[in-house]
Design a protein around this motif. Structure first.
Motif, PDB file in Angstrom:
ATOM      1  N   ARG A   1      34.171  51.059  36.171  1.00 52.78           N
ATOM      2  CA  ARG A   1      33.169  50.775  35.140  1.00 52.78           C
ATOM      3  C   ARG A   1      33.230  49.311  34.720  1.00 52.78           C
ATOM      4  NH1 ARG A   1      34.382  54.349  30.427  1.00 52.78           N
ATOM      5  NH2 ARG A   1      32.656  53.229  29.500  1.00 52.78           N
ATOM      6  N   LEU A   2      34.446  48.771  34.581  1.00 58.47           N
ATOM      7  CA  LEU A   2      34.609  47.373  34.193  1.00 58.47           C
ATOM      8  C   LEU A   2      34.064  46.451  35.276  1.00 58.47           C
ATOM      9  CD1 LEU A   2      35.768  45.390  32.070  1.00 58.47           C
ATOM     10  CD2 LEU A   2      37.951  45.527  33.296  1.00 58.47           C
ATOM     11  N   ALA A   3      34.396  46.727  36.517  1.00 59.10           N
ATOM     12  CA  ALA A   3      33.907  45.903  37.635  1.00 59.10           C
ATOM     13  C   ALA A   3      32.384  45.933  37.685  1.00 59.10           C
ATOM     14  CB  ALA A   3      34.506  46.395  38.953  1.00 59.10           C
ATOM     15  N   GLU A   4      31.804  47.108  37.504  1.00 54.06           N
ATOM     16  CA  GLU A   4      30.346  47.222  37.529  1.00 54.06           C
ATOM     17  C   GLU A   4      29.708  46.445  36.378  1.00 54.06           C
ATOM     18  OE1 GLU A   4      27.025  50.663  36.816  1.00 54.06           O
ATOM     19  OE2 GLU A   4      28.837  51.227  37.903  1.00 54.06           O
ATOM     20  N   LYS A   5      30.238  46.597  35.186  1.00 58.30           N
ATOM     21  CA  LYS A   5      29.668  45.924  34.007  1.00 58.30           C
ATOM     22  C   LYS A   5      29.735  44.406  34.159  1.00 58.30           C
ATOM     23  CE  LYS A   5      28.141  47.176  30.607  1.00 58.30           C
ATOM     24  NZ  LYS A   5      26.701  47.299  30.277  1.00 58.30           N
ATOM     25  N   LEU A   6      30.814  43.909  34.752  1.00 58.11           N
ATOM     26  CA  LEU A   6      31.005  42.469  34.879  1.00 58.11           C
ATOM     27  C   LEU A   6      30.498  41.922  36.206  1.00 58.11           C
ATOM     28  CD1 LEU A   6      34.529  42.278  33.227  1.00 58.11           C
ATOM     29  CD2 LEU A   6      32.326  41.732  32.191  1.00 58.11           C
ATOM     30  N   ASN A   7      29.761  42.768  36.946  1.00 61.30           N
ATOM     31  CA  ASN A   7      29.110  42.365  38.201  1.00 61.30           C
ATOM     32  C   ASN A   7      30.078  41.937  39.296  1.00 61.30           C
ATOM     33  OD1 ASN A   7      26.467  42.876  37.224  1.00 61.30           O
ATOM     34  ND2 ASN A   7      26.577  40.950  36.090  1.00 61.30           N
ATOM     35  N   PHE A   8      31.219  42.609  39.368  1.00 61.84           N
ATOM     36  CA  PHE A   8      32.114  42.410  40.495  1.00 61.84           C
ATOM     37  C   PHE A   8      31.712  43.407  41.575  1.00 61.84           C
ATOM     38  CE2 PHE A   8      34.644  40.435  37.200  1.00 61.84           C
ATOM     39  CZ  PHE A   8      35.218  39.358  37.858  1.00 61.84           C
ATOM     40  N   SER A   9      31.857  43.032  42.825  1.00 64.68           N
ATOM     41  CA  SER A   9      31.421  43.894  43.925  1.00 64.68           C
ATOM     42  C   SER A   9      32.305  45.128  44.076  1.00 64.68           C
ATOM     43  CB  SER A   9      31.391  43.106  45.232  1.00 64.68           C
ATOM     44  OG  SER A   9      32.683  42.586  45.510  1.00 64.68           O
ATOM     45  N   SER A  10      33.536  45.053  43.578  1.00 64.45           N
ATOM     46  CA  SER A  10      34.461  46.181  43.695  1.00 64.45           C
ATOM     47  C   SER A  10      35.610  45.987  42.707  1.00 64.45           C
ATOM     48  CB  SER A  10      35.032  46.244  45.118  1.00 64.45           C
ATOM     49  OG  SER A  10      35.823  45.090  45.362  1.00 64.45           O
ATOM     50  N   THR A  11      36.419  47.034  42.561  1.00 61.10           N
ATOM     51  CA  THR A  11      37.604  46.886  41.704  1.00 61.10           C
ATOM     52  C   THR A  11      38.591  45.913  42.336  1.00 61.10           C
ATOM     53  OG1 THR A  11      38.637  48.849  42.682  1.00 61.10           O
ATOM     54  CG2 THR A  11      37.402  49.159  40.636  1.00 61.10           C
ATOM     55  N   GLU A  12      38.589  45.852  43.671  1.00 60.92           N
ATOM     56  CA  GLU A  12      39.469  44.898  44.349  1.00 60.92           C
ATOM     57  C   GLU A  12      39.064  43.460  44.011  1.00 60.92           C
ATOM     58  OE1 GLU A  12      37.955  47.522  46.012  1.00 60.92           O
ATOM     59  OE2 GLU A  12      39.756  48.751  46.126  1.00 60.92           O
ATOM     60  N   ALA A  13      37.767  43.197  43.985  1.00 62.91           N
ATOM     61  CA  ALA A  13      37.285  41.858  43.621  1.00 62.91           C
ATOM     62  C   ALA A  13      37.637  41.538  42.170  1.00 62.91           C
ATOM     63  CB  ALA A  13      35.781  41.760  43.834  1.00 62.91           C
ATOM     64  N   LEU A  14      37.522  42.530  41.299  1.00 58.12           N
ATOM     65  CA  LEU A  14      37.917  42.351  39.908  1.00 58.12           C
ATOM     66  C   LEU A  14      39.401  42.008  39.809  1.00 58.12           C
ATOM     67  CD1 LEU A  14      37.479  42.686  36.782  1.00 58.12           C
ATOM     68  CD2 LEU A  14      38.018  45.096  37.118  1.00 58.12           C
ATOM     69  N   MET A  15      40.217  42.769  40.501  1.00 57.47           N
ATOM     70  CA  MET A  15      41.672  42.545  40.448  1.00 57.47           C
ATOM     71  C   MET A  15      42.035  41.193  41.064  1.00 57.47           C
ATOM     72  SD  MET A  15      42.746  45.082  38.747  1.00 57.47           S
ATOM     73  CE  MET A  15      44.476  45.360  38.977  1.00 57.47           C
ATOM     74  N   GLN A  16      41.316  40.787  42.097  1.00 57.22           N
ATOM     75  CA  GLN A  16      41.573  39.472  42.706  1.00 57.22           C
ATOM     76  C   GLN A  16      41.212  38.359  41.727  1.00 57.22           C
ATOM     77  OE1 GLN A  16      43.173  38.897  45.536  1.00 57.22           O
ATOM     78  NE2 GLN A  16      43.097  36.723  45.072  1.00 57.22           N
ATOM     79  N   PHE A  17      40.161  38.560  40.939  1.00 57.03           N
ATOM     80  CA  PHE A  17      39.775  37.583  39.915  1.00 57.03           C
ATOM     81  C   PHE A  17      40.867  37.474  38.843  1.00 57.03           C
ATOM     82  CE2 PHE A  17      37.884  36.689  35.745  1.00 57.03           C
ATOM     83  CZ  PHE A  17      37.288  35.470  35.999  1.00 57.03           C
ATOM     84  N   VAL A  18      41.394  38.627  38.459  1.00 56.02           N
ATOM     85  CA  VAL A  18      42.371  38.671  37.379  1.00 56.02           C
ATOM     86  C   VAL A  18      43.748  38.251  37.867  1.00 56.02           C
ATOM     87  CG1 VAL A  18      43.525  40.181  35.724  1.00 56.02           C
ATOM     88  CG2 VAL A  18      41.079  40.432  36.155  1.00 56.02           C
ATOM     89  N   TYR A  19      44.136  38.714  39.038  1.00 57.03           N
ATOM     90  CA  TYR A  19      45.458  38.442  39.607  1.00 57.03           C
ATOM     91  C   TYR A  19      45.323  37.767  40.962  1.00 57.03           C
ATOM     92  CZ  TYR A  19      46.524  42.129  36.221  1.00 57.03           C
ATOM     93  OH  TYR A  19      46.609  42.894  35.090  1.00 57.03           O
ATOM     94  N   PRO A  20      44.915  36.481  40.977  1.00 56.21           N
ATOM     95  CA  PRO A  20      44.684  35.795  42.257  1.00 56.21           C
ATOM     96  C   PRO A  20      45.949  35.661  43.085  1.00 56.21           C
ATOM     97  CG  PRO A  20      44.292  34.304  40.403  1.00 56.21           C
ATOM     98  CD  PRO A  20      44.667  35.639  39.854  1.00 56.21           C
TER      99      PRO A  20
END
Length: 160
Positions: A141-160
């Motif tokens: 839900r967080l990834a979708e709301k923030l327009n990340f393509s996936s939870t993996e992309a979200l996690m990569q943004f947060v924890y590069p």
């Protein structure tokens, strides 16, 4: 903070009374709201460096188990900037592991109360919360709301 104590707090400064939007009479909600109201015009570093956000989370931690639900009932009355500061507190605290799912879920629900002076997207870059403790559904839900393509992309943004 009782309703009477809150009224006394509002009487301290004209701006507190002018900026007050709460409709709650709940003592715990009033305590959190009074803190935000008192510090909403402080230097932005107060919030971005986790001073204000940590204090809000400590107030939540010392409150009853259902405090986030009680705040959610009133937050729609708050100004956009007050909502933004509260949202920043939910995701930008040094209390990284405290109620991660509940905090992210409420952050997402705050998007349902659109205000013209509130940008819940821009504060996400100040994330200080352990997303590794979040449920997969919450992350999606967080990834979708923030327009990340996936939870993996979200996690990569947060924890590069």
């Amino acid at each position: 903070m009782t309703k009477e104590e809150f009224e006394q707090f509002l009487a301290k400064k004209e701006t507190y009374n002018q900026n007050s939007r709460t409709q709650s009479s709940d003592e715990e909600v009033l305590q959190i709201y009074a803190y935000i109201l008192e510090h909403e015009n402080w230097d932005s570093d107060w919030w971005s460096e986790c001073h204000g956000t940590d204090h809000v989370i400590r107030l939540i931690q010392s409150s009853s188990e259902n405090i986030l639900e009680k705040v959610k009932e009133d937050v729609r009355n708050w100004s956009g900037f007050q909502i933004e500061l509260f949202a920043q507190s939910l995701i930008s605290s040094l209390e990284l592991d405290y109620k991660v799912n509940e905090r992210i879920t409420l952050y997402l629900e705050l998007f349902d109360f659109p205000k013209h002076d509130c940008d819940l997207y821009i504060i996400f870059d100040q994330l200080h919360i352990n997303l590794n403790l979040a449920d997969q559904e919450v992350l999606e839900r967080l990834a979708e709301k923030l327009n990340f393509s996936s939870t993996e992309a979200l996690m990569q943004f947060v924890y590069p």
